[in-house]
Design a protein around this motif. Structure first.
Motif, mmCIF file in Angstrom:
data_model
loop_
_atom_site.group_PDB
_atom_site.id
_atom_site.type_symbol
_atom_site.label_atom_id
_atom_site.label_comp_id
_atom_site.label_asym_id
_atom_site.label_seq_id
_atom_site.Cartn_x
_atom_site.Cartn_y
_atom_site.Cartn_z
ATOM 1 N N VAL A 1 -6.695 7.188 -7.890
ATOM 2 C CA VAL A 1 -6.441 5.923 -6.576
ATOM 3 C C VAL A 1 -7.918 5.873 -6.543
ATOM 4 O O VAL A 1 -8.258 4.561 -6.589
ATOM 5 C CB VAL A 1 -5.747 6.257 -5.557
ATOM 6 C CG1 VAL A 1 -5.962 5.212 -4.653
ATOM 7 C CG2 VAL A 1 -4.170 6.369 -5.775
ATOM 8 N N LEU A 2 -8.762 6.835 -6.366
ATOM 9 C CA LEU A 2 -10.144 6.631 -6.208
ATOM 10 C C LEU A 2 -10.637 5.768 -7.256
ATOM 11 O O LEU A 2 -11.739 5.093 -7.336
ATOM 12 C CB LEU A 2 -10.885 7.748 -5.867
ATOM 13 C CG LEU A 2 -10.995 8.302 -4.462
ATOM 14 C CD1 LEU A 2 -11.292 9.607 -4.333
ATOM 15 C CD2 LEU A 2 -11.408 7.491 -3.447
ATOM 16 N N LEU B 1 -0.633 1.741 -13.120
ATOM 17 C CA LEU B 1 0.849 1.686 -13.813
ATOM 18 C C LEU B 1 0.866 2.426 -14.886
ATOM 19 O O LEU B 1 1.752 3.356 -15.256
ATOM 20 C CB LEU B 1 1.182 0.094 -14.043
ATOM 21 C CG LEU B 1 1.734 -0.661 -12.999
ATOM 22 C CD1 LEU B 1 2.062 -2.289 -13.512
ATOM 23 C CD2 LEU B 1 2.655 -0.253 -12.442
ATOM 24 N N VAL B 2 -0.440 2.363 -15.817
ATOM 25 C CA VAL B 2 -0.179 3.137 -17.138
ATOM 26 C C VAL B 2 -0.170 4.709 -16.880
ATOM 27 O O VAL B 2 0.390 5.632 -17.481
ATOM 28 C CB VAL B 2 -1.516 2.735 -18.021
ATOM 29 C CG1 VAL B 2 -1.502 3.715 -19.135
ATOM 30 C CG2 VAL B 2 -1.207 1.256 -18.483
ATOM 31 N N THR B 3 -0.787 4.961 -15.750
ATOM 32 C CA THR B 3 -1.186 6.418 -15.613
ATOM 33 C C THR B 3 0.069 6.953 -14.479
ATOM 34 O O THR B 3 0.160 8.024 -14.142
ATOM 35 C CB THR B 3 -2.493 6.645 -14.533
ATOM 36 O OG1 THR B 3 -2.361 5.587 -13.352
ATOM 37 C CG2 THR B 3 -3.593 6.589 -15.605
ATOM 38 N N LYS B 4 1.000 5.996 -14.260
ATOM 39 C CA LYS B 4 2.070 6.428 -13.520
ATOM 40 C C LYS B 4 1.869 6.790 -12.382
ATOM 41 O O LYS B 4 2.654 7.703 -11.566
ATOM 42 C CB LYS B 4 3.070 7.135 -14.417
ATOM 43 C CG LYS B 4 3.552 6.742 -15.528
ATOM 44 C CD LYS B 4 4.426 7.796 -16.412
ATOM 45 C CE LYS B 4 5.140 7.265 -17.670
ATOM 46 N NZ LYS B 4 5.819 8.384 -18.439
ATOM 47 N N LEU C 1 -10.365 -7.855 -11.430
ATOM 48 C CA LEU C 1 -10.633 -6.166 -11.169
ATOM 49 C C LEU C 1 -9.405 -5.767 -10.522
ATOM 50 O O LEU C 1 -9.107 -4.754 -10.891
ATOM 51 C CB LEU C 1 -12.146 -6.213 -10.424
ATOM 52 C CG LEU C 1 -13.265 -6.563 -11.005
ATOM 53 C CD1 LEU C 1 -14.452 -6.106 -10.396
ATOM 54 C CD2 LEU C 1 -13.234 -5.793 -12.615
ATOM 55 N N ILE C 2 -8.871 -6.357 -9.554
ATOM 56 C CA ILE C 2 -7.494 -5.852 -9.036
ATOM 57 C C ILE C 2 -6.367 -5.793 -9.926
ATOM 58 O O ILE C 2 -5.856 -4.771 -9.932
ATOM 59 C CB ILE C 2 -7.143 -6.801 -7.658
ATOM 60 C CG1 ILE C 2 -8.161 -6.503 -6.705
ATOM 61 C CG2 ILE C 2 -5.770 -6.479 -7.104
ATOM 62 C CD1 ILE C 2 -7.986 -7.533 -5.456
ATOM 63 N N LEU C 3 -6.322 -6.596 -10.940
ATOM 64 C CA LEU C 3 -5.280 -6.496 -11.921
ATOM 65 C C LEU C 3 -5.710 -5.528 -13.003
ATOM 66 O O LEU C 3 -4.585 -4.581 -13.300
ATOM 67 C CB LEU C 3 -5.428 -8.022 -12.601
ATOM 68 C CG LEU C 3 -4.698 -9.315 -11.818
ATOM 69 C CD1 LEU C 3 -4.908 -10.343 -12.619
ATOM 70 C CD2 LEU C 3 -3.296 -8.958 -11.756
ATOM 71 N N ARG D 1 7.893 -2.003 -8.811
ATOM 72 C CA ARG D 1 8.624 -2.728 -8.228
ATOM 73 C C ARG D 1 8.483 -3.464 -6.883
ATOM 74 O O ARG D 1 8.426 -4.791 -6.620
ATOM 75 C CB ARG D 1 10.187 -1.816 -7.869
ATOM 76 C CG ARG D 1 10.755 -1.652 -9.138
ATOM 77 C CD ARG D 1 11.780 -0.718 -8.959
ATOM 78 N NE ARG D 1 12.677 -0.223 -10.319
ATOM 79 C CZ ARG D 1 12.274 0.591 -11.182
ATOM 80 N NH1 ARG D 1 10.982 1.289 -10.893
ATOM 81 N NH2 ARG D 1 12.715 0.691 -12.156
ATOM 82 N N ALA D 2 7.995 -2.558 -5.852
ATOM 83 C CA ALA D 2 7.359 -3.109 -4.734
ATOM 84 C C ALA D 2 6.198 -4.141 -4.923
ATOM 85 O O ALA D 2 6.414 -5.424 -4.162
ATOM 86 C CB ALA D 2 6.857 -1.993 -3.857
ATOM 87 N N PRO D 3 5.175 -4.071 -5.547
ATOM 88 C CA PRO D 3 4.134 -4.740 -5.773
ATOM 89 C C PRO D 3 4.416 -6.156 -6.149
ATOM 90 O O PRO D 3 4.084 -7.157 -6.038
ATOM 91 C CB PRO D 3 2.936 -3.957 -6.540
ATOM 92 C CG PRO D 3 3.781 -2.957 -7.168
ATOM 93 C CD PRO D 3 4.569 -2.606 -6.344
#
Length: 330
Positions: free
Chosen positions: A26-27, A204-207, A195-197, A212-214
């Protein structure tokens, strides 16, 4: 071969990932937002981020020490909270307010609820919400203009969201490109949609997150804004433009990527995640449309957090072999 069996409690299979690795990913995903904040707003964005992260780590250490709990600051969750809090604050915010927001996020929203995984509300958004309610002028009246479009250090004018709400924003190819790249005043981490995309795809790729929620939140905000805009202007083109602008401005994309995917405050069921995203999207649209402020992502997600237990209750599948209990009298 031994005739004894070793019985242990679940889980019997463990994934090759832990809290520290998740927070580390996440960081990494937040780094592009920090880079964009520094590029557009200068050293001030870096300073706010550093103060926020250090404050969150320090408050978590002190809280765990005072409550005689195990020191878990090495899991990087406090660093993530600090980074996210900084990303949803304007670069002009006084540093002492950043420290106060960090205290609320770590002590009130996280520590008092039992620590990581037990919090009801997203800690970073809770800290931001308290700061916005307590200091609305510092949190939204004066915005730092990106260096790429203005040499002025700070401007006291309407944000893009305010202009859109007043139908004063001019839509053209250049304005849309500026909004997409990040050439606009706003909070540190929500300016560059591009950059957010990239961060969204990485997570998503790193799971690390589920789609679904976003996606449900983004789609709901767009559809609601499109319908309202088309009806008010009697034009599908105007509705489409407003729907597009609703995603390119404010914190919808950042909130959908980093906030509604929070493990502790998001439903665990697949149907529940979709329903949770829809709730966040509808509330965001309502806050933006009929609310007193042009933005409403933070409050929409926080209010939706309250609905998570109910959402999980109505979406959790029935266990295999368990019959549905019939109501008395039937």
């Amino acid at each position: 071969m031994s005739d004894k069996y070793v019985i242990s409690s679940s889980p019997h299979f463990k994934a090759n990932i832990n809290t520290t690795k998740i927070m580390g990913f996440v960081l990494l995903a937040l780094y592009p937002q920090l880079w964009a904040g520094i590029k557009f707003f200068g050293y001030r964005a870096w300073l706010v981020t550093v103060v926020s992260i250090v404050s969150c780590v320090l408050f978590e250490y002190l809280f765990l020490k005072l409550t005689k709990q195990k020191n878990v600051i090495s899991n990087l969750s406090a660093c993530v909270t600090g980074a996210m809090l900084a990303m949803v604050c304007p670069p002009t915010i006084p540093l002492w307010m950043v420290v106060l927001g960090a205290a609320v996020a770590i002590i009130v929203a996280k520590g008092l609820f039992g620590g990581i995984g037990s919090n009801v509300f997203n800690p970073a958004l809770t800290g931001r919400a308290v700061l916005f309610i307590s200091f609305p002028t510092a949190m939204g009246a004066t915005w730092l203009a990106p260096k790429t479009i203005s040499a002025v250090d700070a401007i006291s004018s309407a944000t893009v969201l305010s202009q859109i709400k007043a139908d004063a924003f001019v839509v053209n190819s250049q304005s849309l490109l500026d909004l997409f790249i990040g050439n606009k005043a706003g909070c540190i981490g929500e300016t560059s949609i591009l950059l957010i995309l990239i961060s969204f795809i990485f997570l998503l790729v790193t799971k690390i997150i589920d789609w679904r929620a976003p996606i449900a939140m983004i789609f709901t905000v767009f559809i609601c804004t499109f319908i309202a805009g088309a009806i008010s202007a009697s034009s599908l083109q105007v509705g489409f433009e407003k729907g597009l602008l609703s995603l390119l401005t404010g914190g919808v994309m950042f909130g959908a990527t980093f906030m509604v995917t929070d493990y502790a405050t998001t439903p665990i069921t697949k149907k529940g995640q979709i329903l949770f995203g829809i709730c966040c999207g509808v509330l965001t649209f309502l806050f933006r449309t009929i609310g007193g402020t042009p933005e409403g992502v933070s409050y929409a997600i926080i209010l939706s957090n309250l609905l998570v237990p109910l959402i999980e209750k109505i979406t959790i599948p029935r266990a295999f072999g368990v019959a549905k209990v019939k109501k008395e009298g039937k």
